[in-house]
Design an enzyme around this catalytic site. Structure first.
Site, PDB file in Angstrom:
ATOM      1  N   LYS A 124      76.206  30.785  61.126  1.00 20.33           N
ATOM      2  CA  LYS A 124      77.508  31.461  60.992  1.00 20.33           C
ATOM      3  C   LYS A 124      77.373  32.983  60.933  1.00 20.33           C
ATOM      4  O   LYS A 124      78.211  33.707  61.468  1.00 20.33           O
ATOM      5  CB  LYS A 124      78.242  30.951  59.756  1.00 20.33           C
ATOM      6  CG  LYS A 124      78.725  29.527  59.945  1.00 20.33           C
ATOM      7  CD  LYS A 124      79.433  28.995  58.739  1.00 20.33           C
ATOM      8  CE  LYS A 124      79.748  27.524  58.976  1.00 20.33           C
ATOM      9  NZ  LYS A 124      80.393  26.880  57.854  1.00 20.33           N
ATOM     10  N   ALA A 147      75.202  31.628  48.511  1.00 14.57           N
ATOM     11  CA  ALA A 147      75.609  32.946  49.026  1.00 14.57           C
ATOM     12  C   ALA A 147      75.337  33.027  50.525  1.00 14.57           C
ATOM     13  O   ALA A 147      75.115  34.095  51.067  1.00 14.57           O
ATOM     14  CB  ALA A 147      74.853  34.052  48.278  1.00 14.57           C
ATOM     15  N   ARG A 192      70.094  30.799  44.558  1.00 12.66           N
ATOM     16  CA  ARG A 192      68.632  30.758  44.429  1.00 12.66           C
ATOM     17  C   ARG A 192      68.046  32.161  44.588  1.00 12.66           C
ATOM     18  O   ARG A 192      67.182  32.567  43.829  1.00 12.66           O
ATOM     19  CB  ARG A 192      68.069  29.819  45.496  1.00 12.66           C
ATOM     20  CG  ARG A 192      66.574  29.798  45.573  1.00 12.66           C
ATOM     21  CD  ARG A 192      66.092  28.855  46.616  1.00 12.66           C
ATOM     22  NE  ARG A 192      66.503  29.196  47.976  1.00 12.66           N
ATOM     23  CZ  ARG A 192      66.104  28.537  49.058  1.00 12.66           C
ATOM     24  NH1 ARG A 192      65.316  27.504  48.937  1.00 12.66           N
ATOM     25  NH2 ARG A 192      66.497  28.908  50.254  1.00 12.66           N
TER      26      ARG A 192
HETATM   27  P1  NDP Z   1      73.412  28.807  54.970  1.00  7.86           P
HETATM   28  O1  NDP Z   1      72.138  28.356  55.573  1.00  7.86           O
HETATM   29  O2  NDP Z   1      74.091  30.018  55.498  1.00  7.86           O
HETATM   30  O3  NDP Z   1      73.215  29.075  53.383  1.00  7.86           O
HETATM   31  C1  NDP Z   1      72.516  28.151  52.613  1.00  7.86           C
HETATM   32  C2  NDP Z   1      72.748  28.395  51.129  1.00  7.86           C
HETATM   33  O4  NDP Z   1      72.116  27.338  50.429  1.00  7.86           O
HETATM   34  C3  NDP Z   1      72.150  29.685  50.597  1.00  7.86           C
HETATM   35  O5  NDP Z   1      72.898  30.135  49.501  1.00  7.86           O
HETATM   36  C4  NDP Z   1      70.760  29.220  50.168  1.00  7.86           C
HETATM   37  O6  NDP Z   1      70.169  30.006  49.145  1.00  7.86           O
HETATM   38  C5  NDP Z   1      71.096  27.866  49.594  1.00  7.86           C
HETATM   39  N1  NDP Z   1      69.938  26.978  49.650  1.00  7.86           N
HETATM   40  C6  NDP Z   1      69.340  26.470  50.747  1.00  7.86           C
HETATM   41  N2  NDP Z   1      68.302  25.686  50.405  1.00  7.86           N
HETATM   42  C7  NDP Z   1      68.249  25.699  49.061  1.00  7.86           C
HETATM   43  C8  NDP Z   1      67.383  25.106  48.112  1.00  7.86           C
HETATM   44  N3  NDP Z   1      66.365  24.325  48.463  1.00  7.86           N
HETATM   45  N4  NDP Z   1      67.617  25.342  46.818  1.00  7.86           N
HETATM   46  C9  NDP Z   1      68.651  26.142  46.446  1.00  7.86           C
HETATM   47  N5  NDP Z   1      69.488  26.746  47.275  1.00  7.86           N
HETATM   48  C10 NDP Z   1      69.291  26.519  48.590  1.00  7.86           C
HETATM   49  O7  NDP Z   1      74.378  27.532  55.024  1.00  7.86           O
HETATM   50  P2  NDP Z   1      75.955  27.545  54.929  1.00  7.86           P
HETATM   51  O8  NDP Z   1      76.306  28.438  53.802  1.00  7.86           O
HETATM   52  O9  NDP Z   1      76.550  27.812  56.251  1.00  7.86           O
HETATM   53  O10 NDP Z   1      76.316  26.040  54.563  1.00  7.86           O
HETATM   54  C11 NDP Z   1      76.035  25.505  53.278  1.00  7.86           C
HETATM   55  C12 NDP Z   1      76.485  24.053  53.223  1.00  7.86           C
HETATM   56  O11 NDP Z   1      77.882  23.943  53.198  1.00  7.86           O
HETATM   57  C13 NDP Z   1      76.000  23.240  54.437  1.00  7.86           C
HETATM   58  O12 NDP Z   1      75.377  22.053  54.001  1.00  7.86           O
HETATM   59  C14 NDP Z   1      77.266  22.929  55.196  1.00  7.86           C
HETATM   60  O13 NDP Z   1      77.198  21.684  55.846  1.00  7.86           O
HETATM   61  C15 NDP Z   1      78.286  22.919  54.087  1.00  7.86           C
HETATM   62  N6  NDP Z   1      79.600  23.255  54.599  1.00  7.86           N
HETATM   63  C16 NDP Z   1      80.580  22.323  54.470  1.00  7.86           C
HETATM   64  C17 NDP Z   1      81.836  22.617  54.924  1.00  7.86           C
HETATM   65  C18 NDP Z   1      82.920  21.628  54.762  1.00  7.86           C
HETATM   66  O14 NDP Z   1      83.945  21.789  55.440  1.00  7.86           O
HETATM   67  N7  NDP Z   1      82.793  20.642  53.903  1.00  7.86           N
HETATM   68  C19 NDP Z   1      82.155  23.875  55.607  1.00  7.86           C
HETATM   69  C20 NDP Z   1      81.054  24.804  55.636  1.00  7.86           C
HETATM   70  C21 NDP Z   1      79.821  24.465  55.177  1.00  7.86           C
HETATM   71  P3  NDP Z   1      69.254  31.296  49.505  1.00  7.86           P
HETATM   72  O15 NDP Z   1      70.241  32.412  49.732  1.00  7.86           O
HETATM   73  O16 NDP Z   1      68.438  31.478  48.311  1.00  7.86           O
HETATM   74  O17 NDP Z   1      68.484  30.958  50.748  1.00  7.86           O
END
Ligand code: NDP
Length: 279
Positions: free
Chosen positions: A68, A131, A155
């Protein structure tokens, strides 16, 4: 000859995506014939995938994890809500064939919370885990609902802090106390509403614990197996719990309206999706 408009969702992984099911159901409901596919992309190929889809006559794309923010950087034009989120989940071409990016995640979450679940956000204290692109997409809309406070716990604390800085003006405008940091903030005080916008469900890494009021709500943007551990913990703490299927349908409806200029009935499609998944 009828030309069938083509749409797709791009992500990695992508097999799990329910967007084709949802857009097909909207299309059937409104008697709009369309084709909606899943496209798997690598980070390196992402820009080419977008360009070749539209060069090949495609009409619209949805963008999901983890692209995104990358999609945002490729747009020629942005809607205000995509612009403030620095993240794009919906792409279309304008009349000059330029790439336009929108973000329907925030309105999708608010519609699910306020319309489907009858939750009032004003004066609530909200904990937002994550975030990344999804958190960026929902934060502006949550702030506009004028809750008492929003705490972003991530995280990587710096990413949460940067995100809060970007939205400080909007938070001040709506008189919202906006805080950000590591996941330890999740247990500082009990929240009315806990929202998981990380790509991980409950795990040893994060989000692994939080405080929620007994009559509060735990809302996971994830759904299915991935949302189970976090929602189970929410139940144990006495809160109501909801997965992200409603938001998924609502954000898809907003994208559908952006492409087809007509708004589908989301309640019917959400019921269909839940009954299909229960089988
Ligand atoms: P991104 O990859 O942009 O961000 C991932 C986020 O998850 C970051 O904050 C990251 O932290 C955190 N994260 C990833 N792995 C871990 C871990 N092992 N432990 C802790 N924190 C972790 O993904 P998106 O923000 O685009 O999407 C997040 C989720 O939301 C997805 O699973 C997506 O499918 C879901 N979603 C659902 C929607 C719905 O309509 N229901 C709409 C949009 C999204 P860090 O910054 O530390 O890397």
């Amino acid at each position: 000859m009828t030309i069938i408009k083509r749409f797709a969702v791009v992500g990695n992984p992508i097999n799990h995506s329910l967007s084709p099911f949802i857009h097909d159901a909207f299309g059937r409901q409104l008697k709009i014939t369309l084709q909606y596919d899943r496209i798997l992309s690598s980070i390196n190929d992402f820009a080419d995938v977008i360009r070749s889809f539209f060069d090949g006559g495609g009409s619209g794309l949805n963008i999901t994890v983890p692209f995104k923010e990358k999609a945002f950087s490729l747009m020629h034009n942005l809607t205000p809500r995509a612009s403030r989120a620095f993240a794009v989940n919906t792409i279309y071409l304008d009349e000059k064939m330029r790439l336009c990016g929108d973000n329907t995640d925030g309105i999708g979450l608010r519609r699910d919370l306020e319309k489907n679940l009858a939750i009032t956000l004003a004066r609530k204290n909200i904990l937002l885990f994550g975030a990344g692109g999804a958190a960026r997409g929902v934060l502006g809309d949550l702030l506009e609902a004028a809750p008492n406070g929003i705490t972003i716990a991530n995280r990587t604390p710096e990413k949460a802090i940067n995100l809060a800085q970007q939205f400080k003006l909007l938070a001040d405008t709506h008189n919202v106390d906006l805080n950000a940091g590591g996941i330890d903030l999740a247990t500082k005080c009990p929240y009315d509403l806990v929202i998981n916008a990380t790509s991980r469900g409950l795990s040893r890494e994060a989000p692994n614990d939080f405080k929620v009021l007994k009559d509060g709500l735990v809302y996971d943007l994830l759904y299915g197996e991935h949302s189970k551990p976090l929602l189970e913990l929410g139940k144990q703490k006495g809160a109501d719990v909801v997965d992200g299927l409603g938001m998924l349908v609502e954000q898809a409806a907003e994208a559908f309206c952006c492409w087809h200029n007509v708004y589908p009935d989301t309640v019917q499609v959400l019921q269909l999706l839940r009954s299909e998944r229960a089988q």
